[in-house]
Design a protein around this motif. Structure first.
Motif, PDB file in Angstrom:
ATOM      1  N   THR A   1      23.064  55.385  -5.774  1.00 55.56           N
ATOM      2  CA  THR A   1      22.424  54.405  -6.022  1.00 55.56           C
ATOM      3  C   THR A   1      21.428  53.793  -5.141  1.00 55.56           C
ATOM      4  O   THR A   1      20.829  52.766  -5.044  1.00 55.56           O
ATOM      5  CB  THR A   1      23.718  53.269  -6.218  1.00 55.56           C
ATOM      6  N   GLN A   2      21.617  54.618  -3.844  1.00 54.27           N
ATOM      7  CA  GLN A   2      20.682  54.407  -2.865  1.00 54.27           C
ATOM      8  C   GLN A   2      19.411  55.070  -2.648  1.00 54.27           C
ATOM      9  O   GLN A   2      18.561  54.945  -1.612  1.00 54.27           O
ATOM     10  CB  GLN A   2      21.655  54.534  -1.483  1.00 54.27           C
ATOM     11  N   ASN A   3      19.136  55.717  -3.626  1.00 55.54           N
ATOM     12  CA  ASN A   3      17.987  56.626  -3.693  1.00 55.54           C
ATOM     13  C   ASN A   3      16.597  55.691  -3.155  1.00 55.54           C
ATOM     14  O   ASN A   3      15.736  55.999  -2.334  1.00 55.54           O
ATOM     15  CB  ASN A   3      17.660  57.314  -4.961  1.00 55.54           C
ATOM     16  N   ALA A   4      16.541  54.597  -3.656  1.00 55.30           N
ATOM     17  CA  ALA A   4      15.054  53.811  -3.520  1.00 55.30           C
ATOM     18  C   ALA A   4      15.251  53.065  -2.247  1.00 55.30           C
ATOM     19  O   ALA A   4      13.984  52.846  -1.691  1.00 55.30           O
ATOM     20  CB  ALA A   4      15.262  52.692  -4.630  1.00 55.30           C
ATOM     21  N   GLU A   5      16.525  52.811  -1.547  1.00 58.33           N
ATOM     22  CA  GLU A   5      16.690  52.177  -0.276  1.00 58.33           C
ATOM     23  C   GLU A   5      16.402  53.318   0.817  1.00 58.33           C
ATOM     24  O   GLU A   5      15.789  53.054   1.755  1.00 58.33           O
ATOM     25  CB  GLU A   5      17.930  51.583  -0.397  1.00 58.33           C
ATOM     26  N   ARG A   6      16.937  54.450   0.691  1.00 59.42           N
ATOM     27  CA  ARG A   6      16.826  55.393   1.727  1.00 59.42           C
ATOM     28  C   ARG A   6      15.665  56.302   1.821  1.00 59.42           C
ATOM     29  O   ARG A   6      15.507  56.766   2.761  1.00 59.42           O
ATOM     30  CB  ARG A   6      18.318  56.250   1.623  1.00 59.42           C
TER      31      ARG A   6
ATOM     32  N   GLU B   1      23.817  62.485   3.329  1.00 52.30           N
ATOM     33  CA  GLU B   1      23.536  60.910   3.199  1.00 52.30           C
ATOM     34  C   GLU B   1      24.152  60.367   2.310  1.00 52.30           C
ATOM     35  O   GLU B   1      24.416  59.071   2.155  1.00 52.30           O
ATOM     36  CB  GLU B   1      21.944  61.172   2.875  1.00 52.30           C
ATOM     37  N   GLU B   2      24.738  60.867   1.096  1.00 57.98           N
ATOM     38  CA  GLU B   2      25.364  60.429   0.155  1.00 57.98           C
ATOM     39  C   GLU B   2      26.745  60.253   0.367  1.00 57.98           C
ATOM     40  O   GLU B   2      27.624  59.507  -0.013  1.00 57.98           O
ATOM     41  CB  GLU B   2      25.171  61.242  -1.250  1.00 57.98           C
ATOM     42  N   ALA B   3      27.370  61.174   1.183  1.00 61.64           N
ATOM     43  CA  ALA B   3      28.728  61.280   1.382  1.00 61.64           C
ATOM     44  C   ALA B   3      28.868  61.463   3.173  1.00 61.64           C
ATOM     45  O   ALA B   3      29.540  62.660   3.399  1.00 61.64           O
ATOM     46  CB  ALA B   3      29.594  62.528   0.821  1.00 61.64           C
TER      47      ALA B   3
END
Length: 297
Positions: A184-189, A281-283
């Motif tokens: 869910t953090q693609n757009a943010e990161r 970055e995801e985990a």
């Protein structure tokens, strides 16, 4: 605070983000394509706080890292990435380090672990055994797998080269979304890593990487010795933990029985639920745990 250091090797001026004391046990964290050191933002400071010397380099073609000569081939082949890692360790006087990497960075780490095990105390690898089997690259895969590699085939064409050159940020953002479909953090990161792709050598290095692995582009003659060793698919003997994203859009995690024969030392495979291709970055907590499990043995 993060310290940016430029380390000059025979080929590159490598930009590294340093954390922790110089006297600490060294840990090198390696990003992939199309990512950056931002993948380790939640990992490097914690390791540093525990007293480790943490080095997070920008790979060739990324961020402030630059080639020393305009005449050097902008190679992205697997042996070049591994040689860069060895050169970095030599320039920093690091005899042995714990390595963590995924995608391109995982490939560099796996190669050094396989060919120079005395330089690697432990290895955390994204998706297991990352060495390319280039002599077998022309053998077709299952259609379900082939369609996921569309971007690689695109890069084999003049249209794909120009497409990446004109649309590098949009293209890489698309890959982030496709490869980490449940994150869910693609757009943010993504905007934090995107500036690293503005490197003047980014396109040339990326295109060469994806053409060389299919034998559509010659490699660096100075690295042919290493590429020949890699055709033997050497085993990895150092203690290893493989982290696999269960939702990886590049492809499903390799079956354990497909991977295990490549590891002759202590080996553990951990499949991470709800995690895609951008593993650290995801985990970050699972990645940190894997590193500490190796470091504290």
């Amino acid at each position: 605070m993060t310290d940016i250091q430029h380390v000059r090797t025979q080929t590159l001026d490598i930009a590294c983000e340093n954390h922790g004391p110089d006297s600490g046990e060294p840990v090198i964290l390696l990003h992939g394509f199309p990512y950056s050191p931002r993948a380790y933002d939640e990992i490097a400071p914690t390791l540093a706080a525990k007293g480790y010397r943490v080095i997070v380099p920008y790979l060739r073609g990324y961020g402030p890292t630059r080639f020393n000569s305009p005449d050097t081939l902008r190679s992205g082949q697997q042996a070049a990435l591994a040689q860069d890692l060895l050169d970095l360790m030599d320039a920093l006087g690091i005899e042995q380090a714990t390595l963590c990497g995924y995608d391109w960075g995982g490939r560099a780490a796996c190669i050094v672990a396989a060919l120079f095990p005395e330089r690697v105390r432990g290895l955390v690898t994204g998706d297991g055994y990352n060495l390319q089997n280039i002599p077998h690259s022309t053998q077709p895969l299952a259609p379900e797998t082939e369609h996921r590699l569309w971007y690689q085939y695109y890069f084999h064409t003049p249209r794909g080269i120009e497409g990446l050159r004109q649309n590098r940020r949009e293209f890489c953002e698309l890959l982030w979304r496709l490869w980490s479909p449940t994150w869910t953090q693609n757009a943010e990161r993504y905007p934090l890593s995107a500036p690293a792709f503005d490197n003047p050598d980014f396109v040339d290095v990326v295109i060469h990487s994806y053409r060389h692995r299919f034998m559509y582009a010659p490699g660096d003659p100075a690295l042919e010795w290493m590429e020949q060793l890699l055709t033997r698919q050497p085993a990895i003997s150092v203690p290893t933990i493989s982290l696999c994203g269960a939702d990886d859009g590049v492809g499903p995690a390799p079956a354990e029985d497909e991977d295990i024969d490549h590891f002759t030392g202590p080996y553990e495979r951990r499949v991470l639920a709800d995690v895609g291709h951008n593993i650290p970055e995801e985990a970050p907590q699972q990645t940190l745990t894997a590193l500490l499990d190796l470091l504290q043995r």
